[in-house]
Design a protein around this motif. Structure first.
Motif, PDB file in Angstrom:
ATOM      1  N   ASN A  34       0.816  -1.209   0.000  1.00 56.49           N
ATOM      2  CA  ASN A  34       0.000   0.000   0.000  1.00 56.49           C
ATOM      3  C   ASN A  34       0.853   1.263   0.000  1.00 56.49           C
ATOM      4  O   ASN A  34       1.020   1.921   1.017  1.00 56.49           O
ATOM      5  CB  ASN A  34      -0.979   0.003   1.157  1.00 56.49           C
ATOM      6  N   CYS A  35       1.360   1.586  -1.137  1.00 51.84           N
ATOM      7  CA  CYS A  35       2.190   2.769  -1.335  1.00 51.84           C
ATOM      8  C   CYS A  35       1.357   3.992  -1.672  1.00 51.84           C
ATOM      9  O   CYS A  35       1.903   5.050  -2.009  1.00 51.84           O
ATOM     10  CB  CYS A  35       3.206   2.494  -2.445  1.00 51.84           C
ATOM     11  N   ASP A  36       0.040   3.866  -1.582  1.00 50.26           N
ATOM     12  CA  ASP A  36      -0.855   4.948  -1.979  1.00 50.26           C
ATOM     13  C   ASP A  36      -0.645   6.227  -1.175  1.00 50.26           C
ATOM     14  O   ASP A  36      -0.791   7.322  -1.707  1.00 50.26           O
ATOM     15  CB  ASP A  36      -2.309   4.508  -1.864  1.00 50.26           C
ATOM     16  N   ALA A  37      -0.301   6.103   0.089  1.00 46.10           N
ATOM     17  CA  ALA A  37      -0.102   7.303   0.914  1.00 46.10           C
ATOM     18  C   ALA A  37       1.047   8.142   0.375  1.00 46.10           C
ATOM     19  O   ALA A  37       0.955   9.369   0.330  1.00 46.10           O
ATOM     20  CB  ALA A  37       0.162   6.913   2.362  1.00 46.10           C
ATOM     21  N   TYR A  38       2.134   7.488  -0.034  1.00 47.44           N
ATOM     22  CA  TYR A  38       3.269   8.210  -0.610  1.00 47.44           C
ATOM     23  C   TYR A  38       2.870   8.870  -1.926  1.00 47.44           C
ATOM     24  O   TYR A  38       3.233  10.012  -2.187  1.00 47.44           O
ATOM     25  CB  TYR A  38       4.451   7.282  -0.855  1.00 47.44           C
ATOM     26  N   LEU A  39       2.132   8.127  -2.739  1.00 43.32           N
ATOM     27  CA  LEU A  39       1.674   8.661  -4.021  1.00 43.32           C
ATOM     28  C   LEU A  39       0.774   9.878  -3.808  1.00 43.32           C
ATOM     29  O   LEU A  39       0.938  10.901  -4.482  1.00 43.32           O
ATOM     30  CB  LEU A  39       0.925   7.577  -4.803  1.00 43.32           C
ATOM     31  N   LEU A  40      -0.124   9.788  -2.870  1.00 44.05           N
ATOM     32  CA  LEU A  40      -1.046  10.884  -2.591  1.00 44.05           C
ATOM     33  C   LEU A  40      -0.291  12.135  -2.145  1.00 44.05           C
ATOM     34  O   LEU A  40      -0.534  13.233  -2.662  1.00 44.05           O
ATOM     35  CB  LEU A  40      -2.057  10.461  -1.515  1.00 44.05           C
ATOM     36  N   ARG A  41       0.649  11.976  -1.210  1.00 46.06           N
ATOM     37  CA  ARG A  41       1.414  13.137  -0.738  1.00 46.06           C
ATOM     38  C   ARG A  41       2.268  13.721  -1.850  1.00 46.06           C
ATOM     39  O   ARG A  41       2.390  14.945  -1.975  1.00 46.06           O
ATOM     40  CB  ARG A  41       2.267  12.745   0.462  1.00 46.06           C
ATOM     41  N   TRP A  42       2.861  12.855  -2.669  1.00 43.42           N
ATOM     42  CA  TRP A  42       3.677  13.313  -3.798  1.00 43.42           C
ATOM     43  C   TRP A  42       2.838  14.185  -4.721  1.00 43.42           C
ATOM     44  O   TRP A  42       3.224  15.303  -5.068  1.00 43.42           O
ATOM     45  CB  TRP A  42       4.245  12.094  -4.522  1.00 43.42           C
ATOM     46  N   HIS A  87       8.760  12.718  -1.404  1.00 38.56           N
ATOM     47  CA  HIS A  87       7.651  11.749  -1.409  1.00 38.56           C
ATOM     48  C   HIS A  87       7.705  10.857  -2.644  1.00 38.56           C
ATOM     49  O   HIS A  87       7.345   9.674  -2.567  1.00 38.56           O
ATOM     50  CB  HIS A  87       6.306  12.469  -1.320  1.00 38.56           C
ATOM     51  N   HIS A  88       8.170  11.393  -3.749  1.00 38.43           N
ATOM     52  CA  HIS A  88       8.328  10.578  -4.958  1.00 38.43           C
ATOM     53  C   HIS A  88       9.366   9.487  -4.705  1.00 38.43           C
ATOM     54  O   HIS A  88       9.160   8.321  -5.060  1.00 38.43           O
ATOM     55  CB  HIS A  88       8.740  11.471  -6.124  1.00 38.43           C
ATOM     56  N   ALA A  89      10.478   9.846  -4.083  1.00 39.36           N
ATOM     57  CA  ALA A  89      11.513   8.856  -3.767  1.00 39.36           C
ATOM     58  C   ALA A  89      10.978   7.798  -2.795  1.00 39.36           C
ATOM     59  O   ALA A  89      11.248   6.599  -2.954  1.00 39.36           O
ATOM     60  CB  ALA A  89      12.740   9.552  -3.178  1.00 39.36           C
ATOM     61  N   GLU A  90      10.207   8.232  -1.800  1.00 42.10           N
ATOM     62  CA  GLU A  90       9.613   7.280  -0.849  1.00 42.10           C
ATOM     63  C   GLU A  90       8.637   6.346  -1.559  1.00 42.10           C
ATOM     64  O   GLU A  90       8.581   5.156  -1.264  1.00 42.10           O
ATOM     65  CB  GLU A  90       8.902   8.036   0.273  1.00 42.10           C
ATOM     66  N   TYR A  91       7.874   6.895  -2.477  1.00 45.50           N
ATOM     67  CA  TYR A  91       6.931   6.080  -3.244  1.00 45.50           C
ATOM     68  C   TYR A  91       7.688   5.028  -4.055  1.00 45.50           C
ATOM     69  O   TYR A  91       7.331   3.846  -4.047  1.00 45.50           O
ATOM     70  CB  TYR A  91       6.089   6.974  -4.152  1.00 45.50           C
ATOM     71  N   ASN A  92       8.742   5.457  -4.754  1.00 44.89           N
ATOM     72  CA  ASN A  92       9.529   4.512  -5.554  1.00 44.89           C
ATOM     73  C   ASN A  92      10.171   3.450  -4.678  1.00 44.89           C
ATOM     74  O   ASN A  92      10.215   2.271  -5.036  1.00 44.89           O
ATOM     75  CB  ASN A  92      10.596   5.246  -6.360  1.00 44.89           C
ATOM     76  N   CYS A  94       9.046   2.357  -1.813  1.00 48.64           N
ATOM     77  CA  CYS A  94       7.963   1.473  -1.380  1.00 48.64           C
ATOM     78  C   CYS A  94       7.599   0.489  -2.481  1.00 48.64           C
ATOM     79  O   CYS A  94       7.416  -0.692  -2.222  1.00 48.64           O
ATOM     80  CB  CYS A  94       6.739   2.307  -0.976  1.00 48.64           C
ATOM     81  N   ARG A  95       7.509   0.980  -3.705  1.00 50.02           N
ATOM     82  CA  ARG A  95       7.141   0.126  -4.835  1.00 50.02           C
ATOM     83  C   ARG A  95       8.183  -0.967  -5.078  1.00 50.02           C
ATOM     84  O   ARG A  95       7.845  -2.084  -5.463  1.00 50.02           O
ATOM     85  CB  ARG A  95       6.986   0.952  -6.105  1.00 50.02           C
ATOM     86  N   LYS A  96       9.451  -0.633  -4.878  1.00 54.45           N
ATOM     87  CA  LYS A  96      10.527  -1.603  -5.131  1.00 54.45           C
ATOM     88  C   LYS A  96      10.660  -2.602  -3.997  1.00 54.45           C
ATOM     89  O   LYS A  96      11.163  -3.693  -4.180  1.00 54.45           O
ATOM     90  CB  LYS A  96      11.856  -0.880  -5.333  1.00 54.45           C
ATOM     91  N   GLY A  97      10.218  -2.222  -2.822  1.00 55.02           N
ATOM     92  CA  GLY A  97      10.259  -3.115  -1.694  1.00 55.02           C
ATOM     93  C   GLY A  97      11.534  -3.056  -1.023  1.00 55.02           C
ATOM     94  O   GLY A  97      12.257  -3.590  -0.422  1.00 55.02           O
TER      95      GLY A  97
END
Length: 97
Positions: A34-42, A87-92, A94-97
């Motif tokens: 659930n990386c949606d929170a990072y995406l939303l903030r980004w 936030h973009h870096a955090e999202y990426n 999160c997506r990569k695991g």
């Protein structure tokens, strides 16, 4: 009117099924994290940066732009872009695991 509703339902049903069958293991793992929170903030910070860019342009177009406002908007754009990048870096990440 009913064919449109049926078409819309069919489109929603298809859209819901296609990603599940086409999802890779990596995508499935990322969605379970659930990386949606990072995406939303980004996206929120990108939108804020756009808002300040618009305000900057509007002020700059005036016959007598206020230099203090221009500096303020420019700094706000920079802050929002930096925050969006974090936030973009955090999202990426999160997506990569």
């Amino acid at each position: 009117m009913q064919p449109t509703t049926t078409l819309a339902v069919a489109g929603i049903t298809f859209a819901g099924v296609a990603p599940a069958t086409a999802a890779t293991a990596k995508t499935a793992a990322a969605s379970s994290r659930n990386c949606d929170a990072y995406l939303l903030r980004w996206k929120q910070h990108e939108n804020e940066a756009d808002k300040y860019r618009t305000l900057y342009r509007a002020e700059a177009r005036k016959a007598h732009p206020d230099p203090a406002k221009l500096r303020q908007y420019e700094e706000l754009v920079k802050q929002e872009v930096r925050t969006a990048d974090v936030h973009h870096a955090e999202y990426n990440k999160c997506r990569k695991g």
